[in-house]
Design a protein around this motif. Structure first.
Motif, PDB file in Angstrom:
ATOM      1  N   ILE A 241       9.948 -20.542   1.735  1.00  0.00           N
ATOM      2  CA  ILE A 241      10.802 -21.869   1.858  1.00  0.00           C
ATOM      3  C   ILE A 241      10.100 -22.826   2.762  1.00  0.00           C
ATOM      4  O   ILE A 241      10.129 -23.932   2.678  1.00  0.00           O
TER       5      ILE A 241
ATOM      6  N   ARG B 217       9.320 -25.695  -3.778  1.00  0.00           N
ATOM      7  CA  ARG B 217      10.711 -24.902  -3.043  1.00  0.00           C
ATOM      8  C   ARG B 217      11.777 -24.879  -3.861  1.00  0.00           C
ATOM      9  O   ARG B 217      12.531 -23.919  -3.758  1.00  0.00           O
TER      10      ARG B 217
ATOM     11  N   GLU C   2      18.260 -19.245  13.044  1.00  0.00           N
ATOM     12  CA  GLU C   2      17.617 -19.958  12.054  1.00  0.00           C
ATOM     13  C   GLU C   2      17.387 -19.423  10.633  1.00  0.00           C
ATOM     14  O   GLU C   2      17.606 -19.767   9.589  1.00  0.00           O
TER      15      GLU C   2
ATOM     16  N   ALA D  55      20.438 -19.520   8.711  1.00  0.00           N
ATOM     17  CA  ALA D  55      20.745 -20.905   8.309  1.00  0.00           C
ATOM     18  C   ALA D  55      19.742 -21.134   7.116  1.00  0.00           C
ATOM     19  O   ALA D  55      20.157 -21.532   6.162  1.00  0.00           O
ATOM     20  N   LEU D  56      18.600 -20.609   7.227  1.00  0.00           N
ATOM     21  CA  LEU D  56      17.616 -20.524   6.057  1.00  0.00           C
ATOM     22  C   LEU D  56      18.326 -19.976   4.727  1.00  0.00           C
ATOM     23  O   LEU D  56      17.992 -20.392   3.824  1.00  0.00           O
TER      24      LEU D  56
ATOM     25  N   LEU E 281      20.459 -21.293   2.452  1.00  0.00           N
ATOM     26  CA  LEU E 281      19.776 -22.418   1.428  1.00  0.00           C
ATOM     27  C   LEU E 281      19.986 -21.944  -0.134  1.00  0.00           C
ATOM     28  O   LEU E 281      20.112 -22.724  -1.015  1.00  0.00           O
TER      29      LEU E 281
END
Lengths: 231, 145
Positions: free
Chosen positions: A145, A153, A191, A194-195, A198
């Protein structure tokens, strides 16, 4: 937020890349990881001293191997070669047959399926069911990603969403990894969470896939139970 | 601060006018300040970084998402006290965003992998509701050895 022990199960270091293990460990410690697994490709490690980790970092870095086979017989031979010698066996997926062979094999710890790199082959619901039966974790590679943009992506995220749906349905084990090749590819656990959001992963799920599941894999929690059952 | 000044100088018409023009507290935007740390191969200036952050947010969430996040780079500077690796540069900065878009901005920051050919990685140190709090967070990293 209670403290979790976070693990990153797919990090590449020297001799496969130019980054020394010590530097990766320093950055990972700073980011709040409790451990990382160095999974270099088996062909690179073969016959080199870099395959063994120094004992001083043994409680933080774990040695793994990533198998990238072209045929089924090659895959089976290599899994048998490394089983019992390294704590973690990761198989880089490819075609559907290769993924199936890896997921049916209880000796494998993690399958890293290709996300968009090789095009159409993905995981079907049948394969994820095998993964749940044989306790093979399915890797979500966040590096894919981070390093892609736009249509690439979008395709990768779509594929991850599909696989996540199957993983939830059949209660297979998801694992979030950074697949880092340098210190700049590493991301802190928050992080990573958070990714993971997605592609539709809930926060609790993502934390679980970063902490409890990798820890269990390294301790062979589920595999031990299986061995007892077999005996 | 401004409210206090207006109160004590309530006789002054200009101050009253100024007080009236201020956005009432209920309408003010709620903001969060993200203190972040950056490691890179070589030094990166503020403009390059800002362009990269904007690119990342636009490519992840599109124009509408970017407008909702209300992102703004407050400050960014090289961390001179950083030791460690010989070829590494470390920088710290503060980024403002809307209070309900923190996770989105965090994901966008994590998606940045290079700026004008220089590889880099960003880590969010902490989140605060005020600039003062955020700068306190960056100060802890600066003093770290």
């Amino acid at each position: 937020m209670p403290t979790f022990k976070f693990f990153d199960l797919n990090v590449h270091a020297y001799p496969e890349t130019e980054v020394p293990v010590e530097e990766l460990i320093r950055v990972a410690r700073r980011y709040g990881y409790a451990g990382i697994a160095i999974t270099n490709y088996d062909e690179v490690v073969k016959g080199k001293e870099g395959g063994q980790l120094p004992p001083s970092i043994a409680n933080f870095a774990f040695r793994g191997i990533e198998i990238r086979a072209k045929s089924l017989s090659e895959l089976k031979r290599r899994i048998r070669l490394y089983y019992g010698k390294v704590p973690l066996i990761v198989v880089r997926g490819g075609s559907k047959e290769l993924n199936e062979a890896a997921l049916k094999n209880p000796m494998v710890d993690v399958l890293a399926p290709p996300y968009g790199e090789h095009g159409k082959e993905g995981l079907t619901h049948v394969l994820v069911r095998y993964a749940a039966e044989n306790d093979v974790a399915i890797e979500f590679n966040l590096n894919a990603i981070i390093h892609s943009r736009r249509s690439d992506r979008a395709r990768i995220l779509g594929k991850m969403r599909d696989i996540l749906k199957f993983v939830r349905k059949y209660k297979a084990m998801p694992v979030i990894t950074s697949n880092a090749h340098s210190i700049y590819d590493l991301r802190a656990p928050r992080e990573m969470v958070a990714l993971a959001s997605l592609f539709g992963m809930q926060k609790e799920e993502a934390v679980h896939a970063l902490s409890d599941i990798p820890e269990g894999i390294l301790e062979k929690k589920w595999k031990k139970k299986r061995e007892v059952e077999i005996i | 601060m401004k409210m206090k000044r207006a109160k004590c100088k309530s006789q002054n018409k200009f101050c009253l006018l100024r007080f009236a023009l201020l956005l009432p507290p209920t309408l003010r935007e709620r903001r969060r300040y993200l203190a972040f740390e950056l490691i890179s191969e070589r030094e990166i200036d503020k403009r390059e970084l800002l362009r990269e952050i904007r690119d990342s947010v636009y490519s992840l969430y599109g124009d509408t998402g970017a407008s909702e996040s209300k992102m703004w780079l407050i400050e960014y500077g090289k961390n001179e006290d950083a030791n460690g690796g010989t070829d590494r540069c470390r920088g710290v900065g503060i980024l403002r965003c809307a209070h309900n878009k923190v996770e989105e901005v965090r994901a966008a920051l994590a998606c940045i992998h290079s700026a004008s050919g220089v590889r880099l990685g960003i880590r969010v140190i902490g989140i605060s509701g005020t600039i003062k709090g955020a700068s306190r967070l960056t100060a802890t990293v600066k003093n770290e050895k």
